[in-house]
Design a protein around this motif. Structure first.
Motif, PDB file in Angstrom:
ATOM      1  N   THR A  57       0.829  -1.209   0.000  1.00  0.00           N
ATOM      2  CA  THR A  57       0.000   0.000   0.000  1.00  0.00           C
ATOM      3  C   THR A  57       0.860   1.254   0.000  1.00  0.00           C
ATOM      4  N   ARG A  58       0.292   2.349  -0.463  1.00  0.00           N
ATOM      5  CA  ARG A  58       0.954   3.652  -0.295  1.00  0.00           C
ATOM      6  C   ARG A  58       1.044   3.990   1.183  1.00  0.00           C
ATOM      7  N   ALA A  59       2.053   4.794   1.539  1.00  0.00           N
ATOM      8  CA  ALA A  59       2.312   5.064   2.955  1.00  0.00           C
ATOM      9  C   ALA A  59       2.544   6.553   3.184  1.00  0.00           C
ATOM     10  N   PRO A  81      -5.150   8.110  -4.676  1.00  0.00           N
ATOM     11  CA  PRO A  81      -5.152   7.096  -3.624  1.00  0.00           C
ATOM     12  C   PRO A  81      -4.606   7.642  -2.299  1.00  0.00           C
ATOM     13  N   TRP A  82      -5.356   7.366  -1.213  1.00  0.00           N
ATOM     14  CA  TRP A  82      -5.021   7.901   0.094  1.00  0.00           C
ATOM     15  C   TRP A  82      -4.037   6.969   0.809  1.00  0.00           C
ATOM     16  N   PRO A  83      -2.790   7.439   1.053  1.00  0.00           N
ATOM     17  CA  PRO A  83      -1.806   6.557   1.697  1.00  0.00           C
ATOM     18  C   PRO A  83      -2.214   6.193   3.119  1.00  0.00           C
ATOM     19  N   LEU A  84      -1.789   5.020   3.556  1.00  0.00           N
ATOM     20  CA  LEU A  84      -2.055   4.570   4.924  1.00  0.00           C
ATOM     21  C   LEU A  84      -0.932   5.028   5.856  1.00  0.00           C
ATOM     22  N   THR A  85      -1.273   5.191   7.115  1.00  0.00           N
ATOM     23  CA  THR A  85      -0.247   5.445   8.131  1.00  0.00           C
ATOM     24  C   THR A  85       0.164   4.109   8.747  1.00  0.00           C
ATOM     25  N   ARG A  86       1.298   4.145   9.459  1.00  0.00           N
ATOM     26  CA  ARG A  86       1.768   2.931  10.115  1.00  0.00           C
ATOM     27  C   ARG A  86       0.715   2.433  11.124  1.00  0.00           C
ATOM     28  N   SER A  87       0.097   3.372  11.849  1.00  0.00           N
ATOM     29  CA  SER A  87      -0.870   2.909  12.861  1.00  0.00           C
ATOM     30  C   SER A  87      -2.096   2.286  12.191  1.00  0.00           C
ATOM     31  N   GLU A  88      -2.438   2.764  10.984  1.00  0.00           N
ATOM     32  CA  GLU A  88      -3.540   2.101  10.268  1.00  0.00           C
ATOM     33  C   GLU A  88      -3.146   0.679   9.890  1.00  0.00           C
ATOM     34  N   ALA A  89      -1.946   0.528   9.311  1.00  0.00           N
ATOM     35  CA  ALA A  89      -1.499  -0.816   8.926  1.00  0.00           C
ATOM     36  C   ALA A  89      -1.474  -1.744  10.143  1.00  0.00           C
ATOM     37  N   ASP A 133       9.052  -0.237   5.104  1.00  0.00           N
ATOM     38  CA  ASP A 133       8.611   1.125   4.781  1.00  0.00           C
ATOM     39  C   ASP A 133       9.671   1.639   3.804  1.00  0.00           C
ATOM     40  N   TYR A 134       9.299   1.839   2.546  1.00  0.00           N
ATOM     41  CA  TYR A 134      10.335   2.066   1.528  1.00  0.00           C
ATOM     42  C   TYR A 134       9.818   3.007   0.439  1.00  0.00           C
ATOM     43  N   ARG A 135      10.712   3.418  -0.414  1.00  0.00           N
ATOM     44  CA  ARG A 135      10.333   4.176  -1.613  1.00  0.00           C
ATOM     45  C   ARG A 135      10.574   3.289  -2.817  1.00  0.00           C
ATOM     46  N   PRO A 149       8.347  10.252  -9.834  1.00  0.00           N
ATOM     47  CA  PRO A 149       9.185  10.211  -8.639  1.00  0.00           C
ATOM     48  C   PRO A 149       8.836   8.993  -7.771  1.00  0.00           C
ATOM     49  N   PRO A 150       9.762   8.574  -6.906  1.00  0.00           N
ATOM     50  CA  PRO A 150       9.502   7.403  -6.058  1.00  0.00           C
ATOM     51  C   PRO A 150       8.292   7.612  -5.143  1.00  0.00           C
ATOM     52  N   VAL A 151       7.556   6.522  -4.917  1.00  0.00           N
ATOM     53  CA  VAL A 151       6.363   6.561  -4.058  1.00  0.00           C
ATOM     54  C   VAL A 151       6.689   5.815  -2.767  1.00  0.00           C
ATOM     55  N   ARG A 152       6.329   6.432  -1.639  1.00  0.00           N
ATOM     56  CA  ARG A 152       6.544   5.752  -0.357  1.00  0.00           C
ATOM     57  C   ARG A 152       5.464   4.684  -0.164  1.00  0.00           C
ATOM     58  N   ARG A 153       5.886   3.507   0.218  1.00  0.00           N
ATOM     59  CA  ARG A 153       4.939   2.403   0.392  1.00  0.00           C
ATOM     60  C   ARG A 153       5.293   1.575   1.621  1.00  0.00           C
ATOM     61  N   PHE A 154       4.276   0.841   2.080  1.00  0.00           N
ATOM     62  CA  PHE A 154       4.513  -0.248   3.032  1.00  0.00           C
ATOM     63  C   PHE A 154       4.297  -1.541   2.269  1.00  0.00           C
ATOM     64  N   ARG A 155       5.153  -2.539   2.563  1.00  0.00           N
ATOM     65  CA  ARG A 155       4.792  -3.890   2.152  1.00  0.00           C
ATOM     66  C   ARG A 155       5.049  -4.782   3.348  1.00  0.00           C
TER      67      ARG A 155
END
Ligand SMILES: C[S@@+](CC[C@H](N)C(=O)[O-])C[C@H]1O[C@@H](n2cnc3c(N)ncnc32)[C@H](O)[C@@H]1O
Length: 220
Positions: A165-167, A178-186, A201-203, A208-214
């Motif tokens: 997901t986006r972060a 698309p609305w990025p998620l926060t860590r507390s949401e994940a 938690d990465y780009r 340009p690079p997108v911040r995401r969680f996987r």
């Protein structure tokens, strides 16, 4: 340069204002078919962020029964099927599912139109591996908790959930769809019977690079 998300954002805004936040997906797929409107997420290749997540965790002995949430045009489901999973893939948009059948007529994937919020009862705790990539981030924040609870409820005991997901930071504005998620949401997945076993938690490599969680969670 035109904004490839302009139509999707307009449809999402209208649907949310009308109190029917899930209606715009089918509208967008229909507009894409009829008028060539852009579906911003439809790259017609398996999601590279999901592939990279799988590479990192593939040592885990996953069971064979898989479910792809919000499968769109089916590329991720086909890739997972190629890995040997018995996969069910669903999307709320019947036009997307029709497109999956048209694109992959010989597919082993069980494609079907279904709403995560009204999933068949027999799916409860039924899947060894559930894959969610990019669906939570197109649901308005008010629906996310319910969606995460529904997704967690599909994972079998001992099974796994894969998330991409986006972060964003907690202090960042929610942004536009698309609305990025926060860590507390994940982390909410851990309130629904899952434990986190991998989190990044990465780009990504986009420009340009997108911040995401996987992440990968196990049903505890
Ligand atoms: C951003 S797209 C991602 C599609 C695909 N996972 C990909 O990466 O290409 C989100 C998908 O979720 C579907 N979707 C949204 N809400 C859903 C729901 N409640 N139940 C099932 N599918 C849903 C949409 O129709 C859309 O195809």
């Amino acid at each position: 340069m035109t904004d490839k998300r302009a139509i999707a954002r307009r449809l999402a805004k209208e649907a949310i204002a009308a109190g029917r936040p899930l209606e715009w997906f089918e509208k967008l797929y229909l507009m894409a078919k009829a008028e060539g409107a852009t579906i911003p997420w439809a790259d017609r290749v398996p999601n590279p962020n999901l592939l990279a997540l799988y590479e990192r965790i593939k040592h885990i002995p996953f069971g064979p029964k898989a479910l792809k949430v919000g499968c769109g045009l089916g590329d991720d489901a086909e890739w997972l099927s190629g890995l040997g999973f018995y996969i069910t893939a669903f999307d709320i948009a019947p036009t997307a599912i029709a497109e999956c059948h048209a694109r992959f007529p010989a597919s082993k994937v069980n494609y079907l139109a279904a709403d995560l919020f009204a999933a068949p009862p027999e799916w409860k705790k039924a899947f060894d591996i559930v894959i969610e990539s990019y669906t939570l981030q197109v649901l308005p924040p008010g629906l996310r908790t319910k969606a995460m609870q529904a997704i967690a409820g599909l994972v079998a005991p001992g099974g796994h959930l894969l998330l991409v997901t986006r972060a964003r930071d907690e202090s960042d504005p929610p942004g536009d769809m698309p609305w990025p998620l926060t860590r507390s949401e994940a982390d909410m997945f851990c309130s629904y019977g899952l434990e986190e076993i991998y989190f990044e938690d990465y780009r990504d490599n986009e420009s340009p690079p997108v911040r995401r969680f996987r992440a990968c969670y196990r049903h505890s």
